[in-house]
Design a protein around this motif. Structure first.
Motif, PDB file in Angstrom:
ATOM      1  N   ALA A 244     -89.801  55.346 -41.321  1.00 22.63           N
ATOM      2  CA  ALA A 244     -89.682  53.892 -41.449  1.00 22.63           C
ATOM      3  C   ALA A 244     -88.814  53.316 -40.333  1.00 22.63           C
ATOM      4  O   ALA A 244     -89.104  52.242 -39.793  1.00 22.63           O
ATOM      5  N   LEU A 245     -87.740  54.025 -39.971  1.00 22.54           N
ATOM      6  CA  LEU A 245     -86.856  53.558 -38.902  1.00 22.54           C
ATOM      7  C   LEU A 245     -87.598  53.488 -37.582  1.00 22.54           C
ATOM      8  O   LEU A 245     -87.473  52.502 -36.828  1.00 22.54           O
ATOM      9  N   CYS A 246     -88.369  54.508 -37.269  1.00 26.27           N
ATOM     10  CA  CYS A 246     -89.137  54.514 -36.024  1.00 26.27           C
ATOM     11  C   CYS A 246     -90.149  53.366 -36.004  1.00 26.27           C
ATOM     12  O   CYS A 246     -90.312  52.681 -34.985  1.00 26.27           O
ATOM     13  N   ALA A 247     -90.828  53.151 -37.131  1.00 22.40           N
ATOM     14  CA  ALA A 247     -91.838  52.095 -37.197  1.00 22.40           C
ATOM     15  C   ALA A 247     -91.212  50.717 -36.996  1.00 22.40           C
ATOM     16  O   ALA A 247     -91.810  49.842 -36.357  1.00 22.40           O
ATOM     17  N   ARG A 248     -90.013  50.516 -37.518  1.00 21.42           N
ATOM     18  CA  ARG A 248     -89.370  49.205 -37.438  1.00 21.42           C
ATOM     19  C   ARG A 248     -88.730  48.927 -36.090  1.00 21.42           C
ATOM     20  O   ARG A 248     -88.674  47.778 -35.647  1.00 21.42           O
ATOM     21  N   THR A 249     -88.210  49.955 -35.436  1.00 17.69           N
ATOM     22  CA  THR A 249     -87.404  49.740 -34.225  1.00 17.69           C
ATOM     23  C   THR A 249     -88.052  50.237 -32.941  1.00 17.69           C
ATOM     24  O   THR A 249     -87.608  49.873 -31.853  1.00 17.69           O
ATOM     25  N   GLY A 250     -89.066  51.093 -33.049  1.00 14.26           N
ATOM     26  CA  GLY A 250     -89.660  51.676 -31.850  1.00 14.26           C
ATOM     27  C   GLY A 250     -88.861  52.829 -31.288  1.00 14.26           C
ATOM     28  O   GLY A 250     -89.168  53.327 -30.192  1.00 14.26           O
ATOM     29  N   CYS A 251     -87.841  53.286 -32.008  1.00 12.41           N
ATOM     30  CA  CYS A 251     -87.059  54.423 -31.530  1.00 12.41           C
ATOM     31  C   CYS A 251     -87.871  55.707 -31.668  1.00 12.41           C
ATOM     32  O   CYS A 251     -88.911  55.736 -32.335  1.00 12.41           O
ATOM     33  N   GLY A 252     -87.401  56.774 -31.037  1.00 10.66           N
ATOM     34  CA  GLY A 252     -88.028  58.075 -31.167  1.00 10.66           C
ATOM     35  C   GLY A 252     -87.136  59.012 -31.954  1.00 10.66           C
ATOM     36  O   GLY A 252     -86.064  58.617 -32.432  1.00 10.66           O
ATOM     37  N   LEU A 253     -87.568  60.266 -32.064  1.00 11.48           N
ATOM     38  CA  LEU A 253     -86.818  61.255 -32.825  1.00 11.48           C
ATOM     39  C   LEU A 253     -86.386  62.426 -31.959  1.00 11.48           C
ATOM     40  O   LEU A 253     -87.144  62.923 -31.120  1.00 11.48           O
ATOM     41  N   LEU A 254     -85.156  62.842 -32.200  1.00  9.58           N
ATOM     42  CA  LEU A 254     -84.665  64.127 -31.730  1.00  9.58           C
ATOM     43  C   LEU A 254     -84.656  65.011 -32.979  1.00  9.58           C
ATOM     44  O   LEU A 254     -83.844  64.816 -33.873  1.00  9.58           O
ATOM     45  N   LEU A 255     -85.584  65.946 -33.045  1.00  6.81           N
ATOM     46  CA  LEU A 255     -85.749  66.781 -34.228  1.00  6.81           C
ATOM     47  C   LEU A 255     -84.884  68.033 -34.090  1.00  6.81           C
ATOM     48  O   LEU A 255     -85.186  68.914 -33.279  1.00  6.81           O
ATOM     49  N   ASP A 256     -83.803  68.103 -34.865  1.00  7.44           N
ATOM     50  CA  ASP A 256     -82.952  69.286 -34.866  1.00  7.44           C
ATOM     51  C   ASP A 256     -83.480  70.244 -35.930  1.00  7.44           C
ATOM     52  O   ASP A 256     -83.313  70.028 -37.127  1.00  7.44           O
ATOM     53  N   VAL A 257     -84.129  71.316 -35.488  1.00  2.00           N
ATOM     54  CA  VAL A 257     -84.763  72.260 -36.408  1.00  2.00           C
ATOM     55  C   VAL A 257     -83.718  73.030 -37.198  1.00  2.00           C
ATOM     56  O   VAL A 257     -83.898  73.300 -38.395  1.00  2.00           O
ATOM     57  N   ASN A 258     -82.611  73.369 -36.563  1.00  2.00           N
ATOM     58  CA  ASN A 258     -81.540  74.046 -37.290  1.00  2.00           C
ATOM     59  C   ASN A 258     -80.985  73.166 -38.402  1.00  2.00           C
ATOM     60  O   ASN A 258     -80.700  73.641 -39.509  1.00  2.00           O
ATOM     61  N   ASN A 259     -80.833  71.874 -38.134  1.00  2.00           N
ATOM     62  CA  ASN A 259     -80.323  70.961 -39.166  1.00  2.00           C
ATOM     63  C   ASN A 259     -81.274  70.889 -40.360  1.00  2.00           C
ATOM     64  O   ASN A 259     -80.821  70.768 -41.506  1.00  2.00           O
ATOM     65  N   VAL A 260     -82.573  70.934 -40.097  1.00  2.00           N
ATOM     66  CA  VAL A 260     -83.529  70.956 -41.206  1.00  2.00           C
ATOM     67  C   VAL A 260     -83.312  72.201 -42.057  1.00  2.00           C
ATOM     68  O   VAL A 260     -83.282  72.134 -43.293  1.00  2.00           O
TER      69      VAL A 260
END
Length: 276
Positions: A161-177
């Motif tokens: 939802a944040l990406c859709a609203r702001t146009g930002c991208g993601l830094l996906l931290d796999v270890n954090n998941v």
């Protein structure tokens, strides 16, 4: 949309400055902690300029506090903008967390409830940051150690939802998941399947430690097999993405980190071969 960059990099840390400046090291980019270089000139800025002349650089922040109900610090954004303008980084990123309230900075990445109210706050702050920086930023999923009862969506739904609203991208931290899934008992594969894959521009890989009761995101150990497995699972779902090994404590010789980076390259090559 934030441009893609398909490459493999390391976090630039002080013990390895000389090697990166003296030799051409087999990395496609380097990531630095933004706050370490948000100064007016001096030795840190000179070193970063020299590094930038040799390698693409990503800026990764730890204290923007995009979850702060107080809003963002104007002086902080101005210093970061000056650094961005000088370095022209691949990406500018920070965490889905907060650390500041009423002028006090905890110097820690504090968690947020995944609620619509929190989404309003974070979206407004990300919009302001992107306006101030003149570019879209990446937001990283944090490791977490507590759950919030009021949460009415998953973390990946919140980020979508944040990406859709702001146009930002993601830094996906796999270890954090992996750390968060272990601490809270959710399925890390389902989480990785749920993130908005088209928004992912960078991946972090790191190690963690076992605390008294929970896993702790310490960044002081090699990437474990559990995290490599998750990386191999999510990679085919993504487009071109920048992959980075994070190490912040008990930092080994550079050759050891480059060995981990070769593992990441090997997994990515296998994914490409299977897809073909």
């Amino acid at each position: 949309m934030i441009p893609s960059f398909a490459g493999f990099g390391l976090g630039l840390r002080r013990p390895h400055y000389a090697e990166f400046l003296k030799h051409r090291v087999a990395v496609d980019f380097l990531e630095v902690i933004s706050e370490n270089f948000m100064v007016d000139g001096g030795q840190p800025r000179r070193i970063l300029r020299d590094i930038r002349a040799r390698y693409p650089v990503a800026l990764h922040g730890v204290s923007m506090s995009i979850g702060s109900a107080d809003g963002l610090d104007t002086a902080y954004l101005a210093r970061l903008r000056a650094l961005v303008d000088e370095i022209e980084p691949l990406f500018v990123s920070d965490h889905l967390s907060w650390s500041r309230i009423e002028g006090f900075n905890s110097h820690d990445l504090l968690p947020l409830p995944c609620t619509r109210e929190a989404l309003e706050v974070v979206a407004a702050n990300v919009d302001r940051a992107q306006d101030a920086l003149g570019r879209a930023m990446l937001v990283e999923n944090p490791s977490s150690y507590i759950d919030f009862a009021p949460s009415d969506m998953t973390e990946w739904q919140f980020l979508d939802a944040l990406c859709a609203r702001t146009g930002c991208g993601l830094l996906l931290d796999v270890n954090n998941v992996f750390v968060s899934a272990s601490n809270h008992g959710f399925d890390p594969l389902a989480h990785l399947d749920g993130v908005p894959h088209a928004r992912v521009r960078q991946i972090h890989l790191a190690g963690h430690s076992q605390g008294a009761e929970l896993l702790v995101d310490t960044h002081d150990k090699p990437v474990p097999p559990s995290v490599w497995d998750l990386y191999a699972h999510v990679l085919p779902r993504l487009g071109p993405v920048a992959t980075m090994i994070e190490r912040d404590d008990d930092i080994p010789p550079l050759a050891e980190l480059l060995g981990e980076l070769r593992t990441a390259r090997s997994i990515a090559a296998e994914v490409v071969a299977v897809a073909a």
